[in-house]
Design a protein around this motif. Structure first.
Motif, PDB file in Angstrom:
ATOM      1  N   ASP A 215       0.839  -1.188   0.000  1.00  0.00           N
ATOM      2  CA  ASP A 215       0.000   0.000   0.000  1.00  0.00           C
ATOM      3  C   ASP A 215       0.883   1.251   0.000  1.00  0.00           C
ATOM      4  OD1 ASP A 215      -1.779   2.002   0.324  1.00  0.00           O
ATOM      5  OD2 ASP A 215      -2.780   1.184   2.084  1.00  0.00           O
ATOM      6  N   ASN A 216       1.120   1.833  -1.181  1.00  0.00           N
ATOM      7  CA  ASN A 216       2.022   2.978  -1.304  1.00  0.00           C
ATOM      8  C   ASN A 216       1.411   4.269  -0.769  1.00  0.00           C
ATOM      9  OD1 ASN A 216       4.063   1.478  -2.500  1.00  0.00           O
ATOM     10  ND2 ASN A 216       3.179   1.719  -4.544  1.00  0.00           N
ATOM     11  N   THR A 217       0.079   4.242  -0.497  1.00  0.00           N
ATOM     12  CA  THR A 217      -0.538   5.422   0.094  1.00  0.00           C
ATOM     13  C   THR A 217      -0.148   5.557   1.560  1.00  0.00           C
ATOM     14  OG1 THR A 217      -2.408   5.236  -1.424  1.00  0.00           O
ATOM     15  CG2 THR A 217      -2.734   6.586   0.546  1.00  0.00           C
ATOM     16  N   ARG A 218      -0.032   4.396   2.261  1.00  0.00           N
ATOM     17  CA  ARG A 218       0.310   4.407   3.681  1.00  0.00           C
ATOM     18  C   ARG A 218       1.811   4.549   3.925  1.00  0.00           C
ATOM     19  NH1 ARG A 218      -3.255   2.421   7.546  1.00  0.00           N
ATOM     20  NH2 ARG A 218      -5.316   1.869   6.777  1.00  0.00           N
ATOM     21  N   HIS A 219       2.617   4.010   3.035  1.00  0.00           N
ATOM     22  CA  HIS A 219       4.048   3.904   3.299  1.00  0.00           C
ATOM     23  C   HIS A 219       4.872   4.793   2.376  1.00  0.00           C
ATOM     24  CE1 HIS A 219       2.233  -0.115   4.302  1.00  0.00           C
ATOM     25  NE2 HIS A 219       2.765   0.230   5.456  1.00  0.00           N
ATOM     26  N   ILE A 220       6.011   5.205   2.827  1.00  0.00           N
ATOM     27  CA  ILE A 220       7.002   5.888   1.990  1.00  0.00           C
ATOM     28  C   ILE A 220       8.337   5.196   2.197  1.00  0.00           C
ATOM     29  CG2 ILE A 220       5.842   8.119   2.082  1.00  0.00           C
ATOM     30  CD1 ILE A 220       7.958   9.000   4.113  1.00  0.00           C
ATOM     31  N   THR A 221       9.214   5.345   1.212  1.00  0.00           N
ATOM     32  CA  THR A 221      10.539   4.740   1.326  1.00  0.00           C
ATOM     33  C   THR A 221      11.463   5.674   2.109  1.00  0.00           C
ATOM     34  OG1 THR A 221      11.347   5.753  -0.701  1.00  0.00           O
ATOM     35  CG2 THR A 221      10.200   3.641  -0.920  1.00  0.00           C
ATOM     36  N   ALA A 222      12.610   5.132   2.510  1.00  0.00           N
ATOM     37  CA  ALA A 222      13.587   5.941   3.244  1.00  0.00           C
ATOM     38  C   ALA A 222      14.078   7.102   2.394  1.00  0.00           C
ATOM     39  CB  ALA A 222      14.757   5.055   3.684  1.00  0.00           C
ATOM     40  N   SER A 223      14.294   6.848   1.086  1.00  0.00           N
ATOM     41  CA  SER A 223      14.777   7.921   0.211  1.00  0.00           C
ATOM     42  C   SER A 223      13.711   8.996   0.039  1.00  0.00           C
ATOM     43  CB  SER A 223      15.185   7.361  -1.152  1.00  0.00           C
ATOM     44  OG  SER A 223      14.079   6.750  -1.786  1.00  0.00           O
ATOM     45  N   GLU A 224      12.416   8.585  -0.018  1.00  0.00           N
ATOM     46  CA  GLU A 224      11.344   9.570  -0.117  1.00  0.00           C
ATOM     47  C   GLU A 224      11.271  10.421   1.144  1.00  0.00           C
ATOM     48  OE1 GLU A 224       8.008   7.474  -2.992  1.00  0.00           O
ATOM     49  OE2 GLU A 224       8.121   6.872  -0.901  1.00  0.00           O
ATOM     50  N   ARG A 225      11.427   9.773   2.303  1.00  0.00           N
ATOM     51  CA  ARG A 225      11.383  10.518   3.559  1.00  0.00           C
ATOM     52  C   ARG A 225      12.524  11.536   3.629  1.00  0.00           C
ATOM     53  NH1 ARG A 225       8.745   9.192   8.017  1.00  0.00           N
ATOM     54  NH2 ARG A 225       8.499   7.027   7.329  1.00  0.00           N
ATOM     55  N   THR A 226      13.719  11.101   3.188  1.00  0.00           N
ATOM     56  CA  THR A 226      14.871  12.010   3.176  1.00  0.00           C
ATOM     57  C   THR A 226      14.621  13.177   2.239  1.00  0.00           C
ATOM     58  OG1 THR A 226      16.389  10.186   3.659  1.00  0.00           O
ATOM     59  CG2 THR A 226      17.337  12.183   2.680  1.00  0.00           C
ATOM     60  N   LYS A 227      14.032  12.875   1.084  1.00  0.00           N
ATOM     61  CA  LYS A 227      13.753  13.919   0.097  1.00  0.00           C
ATOM     62  C   LYS A 227      12.744  14.921   0.657  1.00  0.00           C
ATOM     63  CE  LYS A 227      12.203  14.545  -4.681  1.00  0.00           C
ATOM     64  NZ  LYS A 227      11.753  13.846  -5.917  1.00  0.00           N
ATOM     65  N   TRP A 228      11.702  14.437   1.324  1.00  0.00           N
ATOM     66  CA  TRP A 228      10.690  15.344   1.875  1.00  0.00           C
ATOM     67  C   TRP A 228      11.286  16.214   2.985  1.00  0.00           C
ATOM     68  CZ3 TRP A 228       5.962  11.521   2.523  1.00  0.00           C
ATOM     69  CH2 TRP A 228       5.514  11.155   1.246  1.00  0.00           C
ATOM     70  N   ASN A 229      12.050  15.575   3.873  1.00  0.00           N
ATOM     71  CA  ASN A 229      12.624  16.317   4.991  1.00  0.00           C
ATOM     72  C   ASN A 229      13.602  17.381   4.526  1.00  0.00           C
ATOM     73  OD1 ASN A 229      11.142  14.791   6.783  1.00  0.00           O
ATOM     74  ND2 ASN A 229      12.806  13.375   7.257  1.00  0.00           N
ATOM     75  N   ALA A 230      14.259  17.124   3.397  1.00  0.00           N
ATOM     76  CA  ALA A 230      15.243  18.070   2.868  1.00  0.00           C
ATOM     77  C   ALA A 230      14.634  18.998   1.822  1.00  0.00           C
ATOM     78  CB  ALA A 230      16.426  17.312   2.256  1.00  0.00           C
ATOM     79  N   GLY A 231      13.306  18.977   1.676  1.00  0.00           N
ATOM     80  CA  GLY A 231      12.652  19.774   0.642  1.00  0.00           C
ATOM     81  C   GLY A 231      12.843  21.273   0.865  1.00  0.00           C
ATOM     82  N   GLN A 232      12.868  22.027  -0.239  1.00  0.00           N
ATOM     83  CA  GLN A 232      13.048  23.470  -0.172  1.00  0.00           C
ATOM     84  C   GLN A 232      11.783  24.122   0.357  1.00  0.00           C
ATOM     85  OE1 GLN A 232      14.880  25.131  -3.573  1.00  0.00           O
ATOM     86  NE2 GLN A 232      14.164  27.198  -3.210  1.00  0.00           N
ATOM     87  N   LEU A 233      11.942  25.030   1.312  1.00  0.00           N
ATOM     88  CA  LEU A 233      10.797  25.646   1.977  1.00  0.00           C
ATOM     89  C   LEU A 233      10.470  27.027   1.427  1.00  0.00           C
ATOM     90  CD1 LEU A 233      11.619  24.670   5.667  1.00  0.00           C
ATOM     91  CD2 LEU A 233      10.182  23.472   4.017  1.00  0.00           C
TER      92      LEU A 233
END
Length: 515
Positions: free
Chosen positions: A265-283
């Motif tokens: 279920d890709n709606t519930r879960h994210i990958t480690a690389s996706e989490r890193t990308k989101w956390n490092a996203g430009q604000l």
């Protein structure tokens, strides 16, 4: 602009060509200065690229990042194109494998050559690891990248399925609870039986409490328990509620199929690389939420804007490069501390400028980009007609020089009936006049004069012929304005000799815009 430039020469042919090492090394600190310049030849002459839609450059970096980008034309006639690596691309250090292509307007494409170059990791960047990136600008390349990512995802899923293939055989929570209840009952019965024997303490054996298969039984600490729970290599019994299936009736141990459904279920879960990308996203917002540019309020000073993409009517804001233009312009602003770069594009009559602000806050002025279109629209007029360029100039009278038909007139600026050039461009021009005369009076003093808008503008040459038949070549370099009507005249002055006029056999003109 200052670049760390590299000139790579490629000859285009059908002979077998191995990928070559271009002997080029950039650094991860070469920010917007790492420039690849390609000089292309075919059959010993520069490759014609004036009709090319664009050059394409494919690069595969050492960390797996891929970029498929457009090059720019540096010299359309000399077959020279270039590409400047972006500040993101130079962070991907290591060996870069690349291939150059050229696409033409008629649909033809050329594969030029495969080559490689190096990006050295600067000492200051030793602790920085770039994230793999993919950049493509056409559908086929995008499809290939998505397919590759899909293949990686299928491999990961297969590994997960192998880890959990025995999940259905794991003992259920209810079964474990029954054994625990039986062990507790046995322990309680034994304790009750010997509770009165206070003079002879007893210890309980593992077999008496149903734990005969466990060695060295002791109380697990919270740290031990947390470590056991986190052990993904040793699958545990999982209930439906624990995997997000609590709304299913008659809750019981989740089957492997149910677990796999939840796991995918890709709606519930994210990958480690996706989490890193989101956390490092430009604000910082560069555009509106819709992705459109930000509208600049009237009266805003363009030089004060922060980084972002903007638009406005040119004459409504301060310090626009074309303050009188009543049309929409796009403004791209990028900053780095006190330094700033601004790129301005006119949308209705496409022109482009750039300006910079230095660390000390000084604005370096607007500079316009010159395109291939601009280059091809420069004035060039050449007349060369023996049959229609002869005339007679009378002594003491300023006579217009008659030129024949044009051999070249790129902008249709020459009027043969008037021997007049009406300029479409402002700029610096180089003029060459060729006069071949016969029957020149002795002791002649002849002036060749340039007129602008029917008024004397500049004397080009003072001619003192030594023979009765002679040729004069005069050269003038001068600035003119758009709309100027340029003509050329001859003024013979003699000392009463016979004949009293100059017979011009032929007159030729070359007028070319230098810049």
């Amino acid at each position: 602009m200052i670049y760390k430039d590299s000139d790579v020469h490629f000859n285009i042919s059908s002979q077998i060509k191995r990928s070559v090492s271009a002997n080029i090394q950039f650094s991860t600190q070469d920010i917007n200065t790492a420039k690849l310049t390609f000089s292309l030849t075919k059959d010993g002459v520069p490759l014609p690229i004036s009709q090319a839609t664009h050059g394409k450059l494919f690069m595969r970096f050492a960390d797996g990042s891929k970029f498929y980008v457009n090059t720019e034309v540096q010299d359309a006639l000399g077959g020279v194109i270039f590409y400047v690596l972006t500040s993101d691309q130079v962070t991907h250090y290591g060996t870069v494998q690349a291939e150059l292509y050229v696409n033409y307007d008629n649909g033809q494409k050329l594969s030029v050559h495969k080559f490689s170059f190096e990006i050295d990791r600067a000492l200051v960047d030793q602790d920085i690891a770039p994230v793999a990136e993919y950049y493509v600008d056409d559908f086929e390349s995008l499809k290939a990248v998505i397919q590759e990512m899909a293949d990686d995802a299928e491999q990961v899923l297969a590994e997960l399925q192998k880890k959990f293939e025995n999940l259905d055989n794991i003992e259920t929570k209810e079964g474990a609870q029954e054994k625990a209840d039986a062990a507790e009952a046995g322990a309680k019965a034994y304790t009750d039986e010997h509770a009165a024997k206070t003079d002879n303490p007893h210890k309980v054996t593992k077999s008496q409490v149903g734990l005969s298969n466990v060695d060295n039984v002791k109380q697990a600490s919270k740290t031990d328990f947390d470590g056991h729970v986190a052990d993904t290599a040793n699958p545990h019994a999982v209930t439906k509620a624990q995997v997000g299936l609590s709304n299913v009736d008659n809750v019981k141990q989740a089957s492997k199929t149910e677990f796999d459904t939840h796991n995918s279920d890709n709606t519930r879960h994210i990958t480690a690389s996706e989490r890193t990308k989101w956390n490092a996203g430009q604000l910082f917002k560069l555009t509106e939420d819709s992705g459109d540019r930000n509208l600049i309020p009237d009266g805003t000073d363009l030089l004060t804007l922060p980084s972002g993409l903007y638009y406005a009517v040119s004459n409504k804001i301060i310090n626009s490069p074309d303050p009188n233009a009543v049309e929409w312009f796009h403004y791209d602003v990028s900053t780095n501390n006190a330094r700033k770069t601004i790129v301005v594009t006119a949308t209705a009559n496409p022109k482009r400028w750039f300006g910079t602000i230095h660390t000390d806050g000084s604005f370096k002025g607007w500079h316009r980009f010159i395109t291939e279109d601009d280059f091809l629209k420069k004035t060039f007029v050449e007349t060369y007609d023996f049959d229609n360029s002869s005339f007679t100039a009378t002594e003491g009278i300023v006579t217009k020089i008659k030129f024949g038909a044009a051999r070249a007139d790129d902008q249709s600026e020459y009027d043969q009936t008037k021997s007049e050039v009406t300029l479409k461009n402002s700029g610096l021009y180089l003029i060459r006049i060729y006069i071949s005369a016969t029957a020149i009076p002795a002791n002649s003093d002849i002036s060749l004069i340039c007129y602008v808008n029917d008024a004397h503008y500049q004397t080009i040459s003072y001619w003192y012929p030594s023979r009765t038949t002679q040729t004069e070549v005069a050269i003038l370099q001068q600035k003119f304005s758009s709309g100027d009507k340029v003509t050329f005249h001859i003024f013979p002055k003699v000392t009463g000799s016979t004949p009293s006029s100059v017979n011009v056999k032929s007159a030729f003109l070359t007028m070319s815009q230098i810049r």
